[in-house]
Design a protein around this motif. Structure first.
Motif, PDB file in Angstrom:
ATOM      1  N   ARG A 157       0.845  -1.191   0.000  1.00 47.10           N
ATOM      2  CA  ARG A 157       0.000   0.000   0.000  1.00 47.10           C
ATOM      3  C   ARG A 157       0.879   1.240   0.000  1.00 47.10           C
ATOM      4  O   ARG A 157       1.988   1.222   0.553  1.00 47.10           O
ATOM      5  CB  ARG A 157      -0.889   0.000   1.247  1.00 47.10           C
ATOM      6  CG  ARG A 157      -2.239   0.692   1.075  1.00 47.10           C
ATOM      7  CD  ARG A 157      -2.999   0.656   2.369  1.00 47.10           C
ATOM      8  NE  ARG A 157      -4.425   0.858   2.154  1.00 47.10           N
ATOM      9  CZ  ARG A 157      -5.274   1.187   3.121  1.00 47.10           C
ATOM     10  NH1 ARG A 157      -4.843   1.339   4.350  1.00 47.10           N
ATOM     11  NH2 ARG A 157      -6.553   1.334   2.858  1.00 47.10           N
ATOM     12  N   GLN A 172      -7.221   3.346  -5.049  1.00 42.43           N
ATOM     13  CA  GLN A 172      -8.478   3.124  -4.340  1.00 42.43           C
ATOM     14  C   GLN A 172      -9.284   4.423  -4.480  1.00 42.43           C
ATOM     15  O   GLN A 172      -9.070   5.373  -3.716  1.00 42.43           O
ATOM     16  CB  GLN A 172      -8.226   2.779  -2.880  1.00 42.43           C
ATOM     17  CG  GLN A 172      -7.542   1.424  -2.682  1.00 42.43           C
ATOM     18  CD  GLN A 172      -7.251   1.160  -1.220  1.00 42.43           C
ATOM     19  OE1 GLN A 172      -6.167   1.460  -0.731  1.00 42.43           O
ATOM     20  NE2 GLN A 172      -8.220   0.600  -0.512  1.00 42.43           N
ATOM     21  N   THR A 227      -3.137   3.684  -2.756  1.00 42.38           N
ATOM     22  CA  THR A 227      -3.093   2.718  -3.855  1.00 42.38           C
ATOM     23  C   THR A 227      -2.499   1.413  -3.368  1.00 42.38           C
ATOM     24  O   THR A 227      -1.664   1.390  -2.460  1.00 42.38           O
ATOM     25  CB  THR A 227      -2.254   3.260  -5.033  1.00 42.38           C
ATOM     26  OG1 THR A 227      -2.211   2.254  -6.058  1.00 42.38           O
ATOM     27  CG2 THR A 227      -0.832   3.584  -4.619  1.00 42.38           C
ATOM     28  N   TYR A 266      -5.560  -5.046   1.101  1.00 48.84           N
ATOM     29  CA  TYR A 266      -5.606  -4.565  -0.284  1.00 48.84           C
ATOM     30  C   TYR A 266      -4.305  -4.962  -0.955  1.00 48.84           C
ATOM     31  O   TYR A 266      -3.235  -4.598  -0.519  1.00 48.84           O
ATOM     32  CB  TYR A 266      -5.761  -3.045  -0.325  1.00 48.84           C
ATOM     33  CG  TYR A 266      -6.029  -2.516  -1.713  1.00 48.84           C
ATOM     34  CD1 TYR A 266      -5.002  -2.041  -2.506  1.00 48.84           C
ATOM     35  CD2 TYR A 266      -7.324  -2.518  -2.228  1.00 48.84           C
ATOM     36  CE1 TYR A 266      -5.251  -1.564  -3.779  1.00 48.84           C
ATOM     37  CE2 TYR A 266      -7.576  -2.029  -3.500  1.00 48.84           C
ATOM     38  CZ  TYR A 266      -6.538  -1.551  -4.262  1.00 48.84           C
ATOM     39  OH  TYR A 266      -6.785  -1.080  -5.522  1.00 48.84           O
TER      40      TYR A 266
END
Length: 467
Positions: free
Chosen positions: A35, A63, A181, A235
């Protein structure tokens, strides 16, 4: 496409829905969990009133729900992330139901033929309709081009965030886009050159950056965060997670209490990387973060036993490199989680790799013992000399450890033995080597063994059940 070879021609290249703003200043803060935080500043010329601003070059793994777009005198109505990237396959997929022009060139004569065709399907191949005929485009050695009238408005050459805004006034002013992201990750990689004879090592630490996005970040200010930052849902994919760090036997012998010199952000450390850095798509890049010479270090042998067992065959002791990252040892810095690789010089002066270990986040002033391998010449064999009940809830166990040393140097092997549990009271009744207690359930015996020699550790414990 799998079944034919084609080149693409565009009769129209109208890609823009609104004003296009390129990045002027870019900064990345990369975390250990695949991330990153992206801060993207751009000078944008706004018109008065409602308009759409396109921001190309954002991460392909943005995101969108985390994005904030800020400029003075501006309100945001809507934002959209267009992640379908321009490619021959995507153009064909978007052309389903539409007409294209097929141009074939005869390889023998060079003569071109042109046909207007309707794209019917793109599914493991392209099915088209030419007049009343249905045809499958395939690779039959005839050069083929497909001409499209235009590029679909939702296809982009780069991942693009479009923002519909209301501007109170016209003019050029600074705007900032910030978002999280996935696809950007980092870990620490350490290279230690160890000199056993002088008891020192030289240490270099690298921030290894990995960009798994389809976006290249040009000339960015990059910083990495060492620590664990929670998130509601995972993520992206993390190949090295400090939370899952649990090497055999562990390697941190004591947590330190020394503050490190790095800037703290929350409860984590921030490492700004020097200069402007370009992190290309699908690239791994290394930037130095630690450089220390002459750090105090020594080789030690350890053996860990979790129960009282008879061995049929002697077992190798662990080979470990023991050191501290305290200031007085010559290091004096916290160590972010990563892989620690150890080299040494052979008799001819060449570097030889002798092992590696994984570490979690290590605060300053900690003591470490990194396992780099199994000893070739130092062996340990355990035998249960006696194991008997001495009462209804009491048992006495006598152990004998035989330690052998086939090297030309005197050494010490540390026997770390689990001697009890939370449901037992354990007492050491006798021992021929004085022990220390690491905790209520673990004892440590330093067994000295002469060169080409053998030593014996003998101890007896009493275990009493608490219930």
């Amino acid at each position: 496409m799998r079944h034919f070879t084609l080149s693409i021609l565009l009769l129209s290249t109208s890609l823009s829905l609104g004003e296009v703003a390129q990045a002027d200043e870019l900064s990345l803060t990369i975390y250990n969990n695949s991330r990153a935080l992206v801060s993207d500043s751009r000078d944008i010329t706004f018109r008065s009133g409602q308009q759409t601003i396109e921001l190309p070059g954002v991460s392909s793994m943005i995101q969108p729900e985390t994005a904030t777009f800020v400029a003075s005198g501006l309100s945001i109505n809507e934002q959209n992330f267009d992640f379908d990237l321009l490619s021959p396959e995507k153009l064909m997929e978007k052309a389903v139901g539409s007409f294209v022009e097929i141009i074939r060139t005869n390889p023998g004569t060079g003569r071109e033929t042109r046909e207007r065709a309707k794209v019917l399907s793109v599914n493991n191949g392209v099915v088209i309709q030419v007049g009343q005929k249905i045809e499958v485009l395939r690779d039959d050695d005839i050069p083929t081009r497909v001409v499209f009238d235009s590029v679909p408005t939702n296809l982009r050459a780069n991942p693009t965030l479009s923002v519909n805004v209301n501007s109170q006034q016209s003019g050029t002013r600074d705007a900032n886009l910030t978002y999280l992201t996935g696809g950007l990750d980092w870990r620490a990689d350490y290279v230690a050159v160890f000199d056993e004879d002088v008891g020192k090592m030289d240490l270099q630490g690298w921030a290894t950056l990995t960009n798994n996005t389809k976006t290249t970040f040009e000339d960015a200010d990059v910083a990495v965060i060492a620590g664990t930052v929670d998130q509601a849902g995972q993520y992206g994919r993390n190949n090295f997670n400090p939370r899952n760090f649990n090497p055999r036997g562990g390697n941190m012998r004591g947590a330190g209490t020394q503050q490190s010199g790095q800037e703290r952000v929350g409860d984590n450390y921030l490492y700004p990387l020097p200069g402007k850095i370009t992190v290309k798509s699908n690239q791994t890049k290394q930037v130095g973060i630690v450089d220390a010479q002459g750090v105090d270090a020594k080789k030690v042998y350890e053996y860990r036993a979790y129960g009282f067992n008879n061995m049929n065959d002697p077992q190798s002791a662990d080979v470990r490199i023991a050191f501290s990252n305290a200031r007085e040892t010559g290091l004096g810095t916290a160590l972010p989680a990563g892989i620690f690789r150890v080299y040494t010089k052979d008799n001819s002066g060449r570097s030889q790799f002798i092992g590696e270990d994984a570490i979690g986040h290590i605060p300053g002033g900690s003591s470490m013992a990194l396992k780099i391998g199994d000893a070739f010449d130092v062996k340990v064999k355990s035998q249960v000399a006696s194991n008997r009940e001495t009462g209804r809830k009491t048992r006495e166990i006598e152990m004998v450890y035989t330690v052998t040393n086939a090297t030309d140097k005197d050494t010490t092997v540390f026997i770390r033995q689990n001697i009890g549990s939370s449901y037992q009271e354990t007492t050491i009744l006798s021992e021929n080597v004085e022990s220390t207690r690491e905790d209520a359930y673990t004892a440590l015996w330093p067994v000295k063994v002469s060169a080409e020699g053998e030593s014996t550790l003998r101890f007896k414990v009493r275990q009493k059940s608490r219930w």
